[in-house]
Scaffold this motif. Structure first.
Motif, PDB file in Angstrom:
ATOM      1  N   HIS A 248       0.847  -1.196   0.000  1.00  0.00           N
ATOM      2  CA  HIS A 248       0.000   0.000   0.000  1.00  0.00           C
ATOM      3  C   HIS A 248       0.888   1.254   0.000  1.00  0.00           C
ATOM      4  O   HIS A 248       0.767   2.137   0.846  1.00  0.00           O
ATOM      5  CB  HIS A 248      -0.935   0.012   1.205  1.00  0.00           C
TER       6      HIS A 248
ATOM      7  N   GLN B 270      -5.204   8.532   1.165  1.00  0.00           N
ATOM      8  CA  GLN B 270      -4.125   7.644   1.594  1.00  0.00           C
ATOM      9  C   GLN B 270      -2.786   8.110   1.047  1.00  0.00           C
ATOM     10  O   GLN B 270      -1.761   8.057   1.738  1.00  0.00           O
ATOM     11  CB  GLN B 270      -4.413   6.216   1.133  1.00  0.00           C
TER      12      GLN B 270
ATOM     13  N   THR C 226      -6.521  10.140   6.609  1.00  0.00           N
ATOM     14  CA  THR C 226      -7.531   9.121   6.899  1.00  0.00           C
ATOM     15  C   THR C 226      -8.855   9.540   6.291  1.00  0.00           C
ATOM     16  O   THR C 226      -9.152  10.737   6.161  1.00  0.00           O
ATOM     17  CB  THR C 226      -7.706   8.923   8.412  1.00  0.00           C
TER      18      THR C 226
ATOM     19  N   LYS D 194     -10.687   7.816  -1.382  1.00  0.00           N
ATOM     20  CA  LYS D 194      -9.959   7.130  -0.313  1.00  0.00           C
ATOM     21  C   LYS D 194      -8.497   6.925  -0.682  1.00  0.00           C
ATOM     22  O   LYS D 194      -7.595   7.107   0.149  1.00  0.00           O
ATOM     23  CB  LYS D 194     -10.627   5.782  -0.021  1.00  0.00           C
ATOM     24  N   GLU D 195      -8.235   6.579  -1.934  1.00  0.00           N
ATOM     25  CA  GLU D 195      -6.849   6.386  -2.369  1.00  0.00           C
ATOM     26  C   GLU D 195      -6.083   7.702  -2.383  1.00  0.00           C
ATOM     27  O   GLU D 195      -4.907   7.753  -2.036  1.00  0.00           O
ATOM     28  CB  GLU D 195      -6.824   5.755  -3.756  1.00  0.00           C
TER      29      GLU D 195
END
Length: 334
Positions: free
Chosen positions: A123, A310, A315, A306-307
């Protein structure tokens, strides 16, 4: 390439094959003795890309070694006549370019697989940021191209139509048609400007994040009946990467609401506290199935948000139930 070679060299049969040591059957019907002679010639000398080996009616050209196996172009001529020098040169050249193309495609395939594996294993924050930075670079380039080409051409065309309208014209209908054309051109200019706004936030560096978001919300109100209440209080100057990321996230949230939420009300809050940027989004729409969202492996929409978060080391908490709207809280460190 097969079609080109067939037409130029008047070939009866043609095939790309990867000949293994344990399997050297001819790819099409031909004289068995002549085929074995061709195989023996290939085994008896080193092969270089584009080099041709031929018998009376059969020939082979080495394209390259791919996936640890030699790739050959095998052909059968219609007549047992040797190729002329210029024909050999032409075929050698086209095979060389084919070899380079295939090799580059395989390298790109391997590179993409390695990136996917790296992303799944670790990730990687830097990888996610790199992908989004590439995306923004392409968006910026496209926005500039649209503005400098299509939009300018349309403006020039509009001026020409205006000048024609004031000339002495015998037919009123012609004037009416020109007026209609002008209205269409104005619409096209507006659409092009809107596209540029979507691709690259207008004057984000010059007017700042607050004003750019205010313009985004104003344009959202023009094309929807959803009421947006917003409160933006960013006391700290953000770097360009974070400003652009926040703009894109809010843009995507509004687009998602317009397309999918069936909401009538949205509340947006953006503020800086405790060395963090905090974005809070709430709507009263139909909500979403969080299980489907969490298992979605695409790169668009809410999953893309969300990516992006990240990639900035932040968050993103999404809360929703079907029929109860959507609540999103995003925190990004400064």
């Amino acid at each position: 390439m097969e079609k080109e070679v067939r037409e130029v060299l008047d070939i009866e049969n043609l095939a790309f094959v990867q000949l293994a040591v344990q399997n050297r059957q001819a790819p099409f019907h031909c004289d068995e003795k002549e085929w074995m002679k061709l195989i023996k010639k290939m085994d008896g000398q080193p092969l270089s890309i584009g080099k041709m080996i031929e018998n009376k009616r059969l020939f082979a050209v080495f394209v390259g070694s791919f996936r640890q196996s030699p790739l050959l172009l095998i052909g059968k001529k219609k007549h047992p006549i040797p190729f002329r020098a210029e024909q050999k040169d032409w075929l050698s050249t086209i095979v060389y370019y084919a070899s380079v193309t295939i090799e580059n495609m395989l390298k790109v395939e391997d590179f993409i697989k390695e990136l996917d594996n790296l992303k799944e294993r670790s990730h990687s924050v830097w990888l996610t940021r790199l992908i989004f930075q590439w995306s923004e670079k392409e968006r910026r380039k496209l926005a500039i191209d649209l503005h400098d080409t299509i939009l300018q051409d349309l403006i020039v065309l509009k001026r020409k139509v205006e000048s024609l309208r004031f000339q002495n014209m015998r037919m009123e209908e012609m004037k009416k048609q020109l007026n209609d054309i002008e209205e269409e051109i104005v619409d096209m200019i507006d659409v092009t400007r809107e596209t540029c706004h979507e691709l690259r936030p207008p004057f984000l560096e010059q007017v700042g994040l607050r004003e750019a978001l205010a313009e985004l919300i104003r344009r959202f109100h023009l094309r929807s009946n959803i009421k947006v209440e917003w409160n933006i209080h960013v006391s700290t100057k953000l770097d360009e990467e974070r400003e652009l990321a926040i703009y894109r996230m809010i843009q995507e949230l509004l687009n998602n609401a317009l397309k999918h939420s069936q909401a009538s009300y949205i509340q947006l809050t953006l503020e800086t506290q405790n060395e963090e940027v905090q974005l809070h989004y709430v709507d009263n729409g139909i909500g979403i199935d969080m299980k489907k969202l969490n298992h979605y492996d695409g790169k668009l929409g809410l999953f893309g948000i969300k990516e992006r978060v990240q990639g900035l080391g932040g968050t993103c908490e999404m809360t929703s139930q079907l029929g109860e709207g959507l609540d999103i809280r995003i925190t990004i460190p400064l």
